[in-house]
Design a protein around this motif. Structure first.
Motif, short mmCIF file in Angstrom:
data_model
loop_
_atom_site.label_atom_id
_atom_site.label_comp_id
_atom_site.label_asym_id
_atom_site.label_seq_id
_atom_site.Cartn_x
_atom_site.Cartn_y
_atom_site.Cartn_z
N LEU A 1 -16.19 -32.13 -4.31
CA LEU A 1 -16.17 -31.32 -5.52
C LEU A 1 -16.92 -30.01 -5.32
O LEU A 1 -18.07 -29.99 -4.87
CB LEU A 1 -16.80 -32.10 -6.68
N GLN A 2 -16.26 -28.91 -5.69
CA GLN A 2 -16.89 -27.59 -5.63
C GLN A 2 -17.09 -27.00 -7.03
O GLN A 2 -18.08 -26.33 -7.28
CB GLN A 2 -16.02 -26.63 -4.80
N ARG A 3 -16.11 -27.24 -7.93
CA ARG A 3 -16.22 -26.67 -9.27
C ARG A 3 -15.65 -27.65 -10.28
O ARG A 3 -14.63 -28.29 -10.04
CB ARG A 3 -15.47 -25.34 -9.37
N LEU A 4 -16.34 -27.75 -11.42
CA LEU A 4 -15.91 -28.62 -12.52
C LEU A 4 -16.01 -27.83 -13.82
O LEU A 4 -16.96 -27.08 -14.04
CB LEU A 4 -16.80 -29.86 -12.58
N ALA B 1 -28.34 -30.28 -7.28
CA ALA B 1 -27.10 -30.26 -6.49
C ALA B 1 -26.02 -29.42 -7.16
O ALA B 1 -25.15 -28.87 -6.49
CB ALA B 1 -26.59 -31.68 -6.27
N PHE B 2 -26.07 -29.32 -8.49
CA PHE B 2 -25.08 -28.55 -9.23
C PHE B 2 -25.80 -27.59 -10.19
O PHE B 2 -26.95 -27.81 -10.56
CB PHE B 2 -24.15 -29.48 -10.03
N ARG B 3 -25.08 -26.54 -10.58
CA ARG B 3 -25.64 -25.53 -11.48
C ARG B 3 -24.55 -25.00 -12.40
O ARG B 3 -23.35 -25.13 -12.10
CB ARG B 3 -26.21 -24.37 -10.67
N LEU B 4 -24.97 -24.41 -13.49
CA LEU B 4 -24.03 -23.73 -14.38
C LEU B 4 -23.66 -22.39 -13.78
O LEU B 4 -24.53 -21.64 -13.34
CB LEU B 4 -24.66 -23.52 -15.75
N ALA B 5 -22.38 -22.10 -13.76
CA ALA B 5 -21.92 -20.81 -13.24
C ALA B 5 -21.84 -19.80 -14.38
O ALA B 5 -21.34 -20.11 -15.46
CB ALA B 5 -20.53 -20.97 -12.60
N VAL C 1 -18.87 -24.31 -17.06
CA VAL C 1 -18.37 -24.28 -15.68
C VAL C 1 -19.52 -24.67 -14.78
O VAL C 1 -20.57 -24.01 -14.76
CB VAL C 1 -17.82 -22.90 -15.30
N ILE C 2 -19.34 -25.74 -14.03
CA ILE C 2 -20.39 -26.28 -13.15
C ILE C 2 -19.94 -26.14 -11.71
O ILE C 2 -18.80 -26.50 -11.37
CB ILE C 2 -20.68 -27.75 -13.49
N GLU C 3 -20.82 -25.63 -10.85
CA GLU C 3 -20.50 -25.46 -9.43
C GLU C 3 -21.53 -26.17 -8.57
O GLU C 3 -22.70 -26.31 -8.96
CB GLU C 3 -20.50 -23.97 -9.06
#
Length: 465
Positions: free
Chosen positions: A350-353, A379-383, A420-422
């Motif tokens: 997974l790269q973007r959700l 591990a993930f952040r808000l874009a 948007v989570i990346e």
């Protein structure tokens, strides 16, 4: 002044259905409730006028840190109220920079509506209990046709094409047989609210989809390139899935899941009509799908639009706008939504959700995002997403302003929430204007584009394992 911040907070709370104006004012902790209550009520009364002036003046684009509800309060005080109280402090200084433009836009609005007094600007949509009229949004299915051909078709049928809209006021002013191209989505046509296209031959043939603008944003912001593998975790009824397929140009693979067999059957019919041939449907629980299953080892993009309270849906607001979801129901929904988001973030490639709901409730939106990101341990952040979008996430945690909200009052759409989570180690997505430039075909490409009948759909109904 604290008064203006308190008024903005109350307005946000009313929109989020956290209580009535009176209840939120009295629970705000603000010492002098009488001027607070009056300011909130008057700002609400002129909400549609204020939204129009703010949008036309480009205030939120110029002042990116200014939140929409606070902007509305400040513009009311500047243009329609008795002037800034107690000197106004830094807010007066900020508004002074935009005073000439805001006053000019208010004057222009009066000229356009043939009125001379501020009171005369009040429309039926600003009266208590009545929501603003949301236009009819029509997405052109680029798997079967192109925007230019759809525009030409409507022009031949007697509609008057007004070009690309430049502001929300352009959309509000639509009437009769006029239509516009949406300023953000290049495949979205906008008609007056009363336009009924349910029996239109292009809709019945799958060339057009009747889809609210806010509902089009998740697929657009996920932006999977052709050839990629995508997962649509809670897919029915399928409008967003068909949009993903159009972005993929039917190249790549969409794994779509839903628990409801009847909704999935309806979705299969919609996708077949839309010419989708890259989607594999599975009747089953997304939470039961193993992230370690080799079939999904290349899934880099996930769209998660889980079951929600639907408190932002226009139909529910019109049925009974005073009824909010119970606390018990909200807890149950938020629990499921958090489990689904946690699960989605476990897929190794997974790269973007994109997480979205048609809910107005903080419990189903910002609270879910905040907890999932905290659990991901970085591990993930808000874009950062659509910086010019006027309605941002509630200020409940650092970075929440990267989330998007939508409502009839602020964006002329149904109520919606999008995040948007990346993956953190991946370079952040391209700047938004660059991404949008890729979405908008060049004029040469548009001239070359011709309507094409889609090849036979290849939908496989597979059990979820």
């Amino acid at each position: 002044m604290a008064l203006y911040a308190a008024a903005a907070s109350v307005l946000a709370g009313v929109e989020e259905r956290r209580g009535s104006v009176r209840a939120l004012v009295y629970s705000s902790g603000f010492q002098n409730v009488k001027p607070l209550y009056a300011l909130v009520c008057e700002t609400q009364r002129f909400a549609a006028v204020l939204d129009a002036v703010i949008a036309r003046a480009g205030l939120l684009r110029a002042e990116k840190k200014l939140r929409p509800h606070l902007a509305k309060v400040l513009v009311y005080e500047l243009l329609l109220g008795k002037g800034f109280r107690g000197g106004g402090g830094r807010w007066k200084a900020l508004m002074d920079r935009h005073q000439a433009r805001l006053k000019a836009e208010l004057a222009r609005l009066k000229v356009q509506r043939h009125v001379s007094r501020n009171e005369d600007l009040l429309e039926a949509e600003s009266k208590p209990g009545l929501a603003p009229k949301v236009p009819r949004y029509v997405r052109v299915n680029t798997l079967k046709t192109c925007t230019d051909d759809a525009v030409d078709y409507f022009k031949r049928k007697g509609f008057s094409y007004q070009g690309r809209a430049s502001s929300l006021e352009d959309l509000r002013a639509l009437e009769g047989k006029h239509f516009l191209l949406d300023p953000l989505l290049p495949e979205l046509l906008v008609f007056p609210a009363q336009t009924d296209l349910h029996d239109h031959p292009l809709y019945l043939a799958g060339h057009l989809l009747l889809q609210d603008k806010a509902s089009c944003l998740p697929a657009m912001l996920l932006a999977p390139p052709p050839g990629s593998q995508v997962m649509d975790a809670c897919a029915a009824p399928g409008n967003k899935t068909s949009h993903l397929a159009a972005l993929l140009k039917n190249q790549g693979k969409i794994f779509a899941f839903d628990l409801d067999a009847k909704r999935l059957a309806t979705m299969a019919t919609l996708l077949a009509r839309a010419g989708v041939s890259c989607c594999e449907l599975a009747e089953g629980d997304f939470l039961a799908v193993s992230p370690s299953d080799p079939r999904y080892a290349q899934v880099q993009y996930i769209l998660l639009d889980p079951s929600c309270s639907g408190s932002g849906m226009l139909s529910r607001q019109l049925e009974d706008p005073a009824v909010a979801p119970s606390e018990e129901r909200l807890r149950a929904l938020a629990g499921f939504q958090l489990r689904a988001l946690r699960h989605a973030l476990k897929f190794p490639a997974l790269q973007r959700l994109v997480y979205s709901t048609c809910s107005l409730c903080q419990e189903e939106n910002e609270d879910v995002i905040q907890e999932a990101l905290q659990e991901s341990s970085g591990a993930f952040r808000l874009a950062p997403t659509l910086p010019s979008w006027p309605h941002r996430g509630l200020n409940t945690f650092p970075g929440a302003e990267h989330c998007l909200r939508a409502s009839p009052e602020t964006t002329l759409t149904g109520g919606f929430f999008i995040a948007v989570i990346e993956r953190a180690e991946v370079a952040s997505s391209a700047p938004q204007d660059e991404a949008l430039a890729q979405l908008t075909p060049s004029s040469a490409a548009r001239r070359k584009k011709r309507r094409k009948a889609a090849s036979g759909p290849g939908l496989n109904l597979l059990p979820c394992s």
